[in-house]
Scaffold this motif. Sequence first.
Motif, mmCIF file in Angstrom:
data_model
loop_
_atom_site.group_PDB
_atom_site.id
_atom_site.type_symbol
_atom_site.label_atom_id
_atom_site.label_comp_id
_atom_site.label_asym_id
_atom_site.label_seq_id
_atom_site.Cartn_x
_atom_site.Cartn_y
_atom_site.Cartn_z
ATOM 1 N N ASN A 191 0.824 -1.208 0.000
ATOM 2 C CA ASN A 191 0.000 0.000 0.000
ATOM 3 C C ASN A 191 0.858 1.259 0.000
ATOM 4 N N LYS A 192 1.931 1.238 0.770
ATOM 5 C CA LYS A 192 2.824 2.398 0.804
ATOM 6 C C LYS A 192 3.453 2.648 -0.559
ATOM 7 N N LEU A 193 3.814 1.576 -1.239
ATOM 8 C CA LEU A 193 4.489 1.730 -2.526
ATOM 9 C C LEU A 193 3.581 2.375 -3.566
ATOM 10 N N TRP A 194 2.374 1.831 -3.734
ATOM 11 C CA TRP A 194 1.534 2.384 -4.799
ATOM 12 C C TRP A 194 0.884 3.705 -4.411
ATOM 13 N N LEU A 195 0.621 3.905 -3.125
ATOM 14 C CA LEU A 195 0.039 5.180 -2.707
ATOM 15 C C LEU A 195 1.053 6.320 -2.799
#
Length: 284
Positions: free
Chosen positions: A214-218
């Motif tokens: 989630n951190k990567l794509w957000l």
Amino acid sequence: MRPAPLTDAEQRYLIGILSDLESGDARQWYWLEIAHTLPTAKPTQRIHWLGIAFKTLGIKALSPILIKLKIKGADLYLDSAQRLTTYVRQKLNDALLFTGTLIGLMAGFQLLPASLQFATWCTALLGAAWQIMHELRLSKKSKADETIEANDSEALPSAESSLGLASILLAAGVNAQLSLTLVKGLKQDPATFTPPLLLHCPRLKPSPEPNLPNKLWLSGLAWLIPGIISSKLLGLVIAPWNALLALCLLGAIAFLLHQQRSARLMMLVSWVGGFALASIAHYF
């Protein structure tokens, strides 16, 4: 016009999906206990697509939507929703500040629209790449700490090794009478009984920290979306109106992002200040 609230049958369908996503975890029984009190029905079109979204992105990524839709039992993910919202705001704030200042600087130097577009594209791509690499580095550092915490903490029994939420509470050290009371109350009023349930069994609560995917794509999208849209707007009209149009869009996003007037003003001053300094350097 606001969408109609979810019916109990729609909530049961979605809660069933949440339970499946928590399969193997003690939280699966949390959702099952709530689902047993709701009627069943054929899923509607909107709840069908919402279920696909949760299956694709996961519960944590859409936890703010759970809270917004007032799903029964969603308070379990209240901290996750708040942490995720704060995380996205921070990343988007950085992207807006940097992108807007860059557009102001380049507009002050009176560069061609194509140059503005190219610079904005590069900023979006490099910013997203930097954020992704930054999160990957942080994840490597935190893995060791998570391993130590996992070894020190006593895990709850899995969903397969227990006979219900009451047995999970018993395994966590909650007495039998209180366990039954909490489970019964959870079925009747999840919003009221979720806080005391977590108070007596805090390990049932999911980690509020967004997971690495989630951190990567957000974090990547927080830089890509403003940059790509701004680049498109910079090519629609002639200078200097193209930069003004792009900054108006970024300003609208910043207005929705920040509730405090001081934060909005600081971002506006940064953009205008960059344009003013570049204009002075260009003419003098």
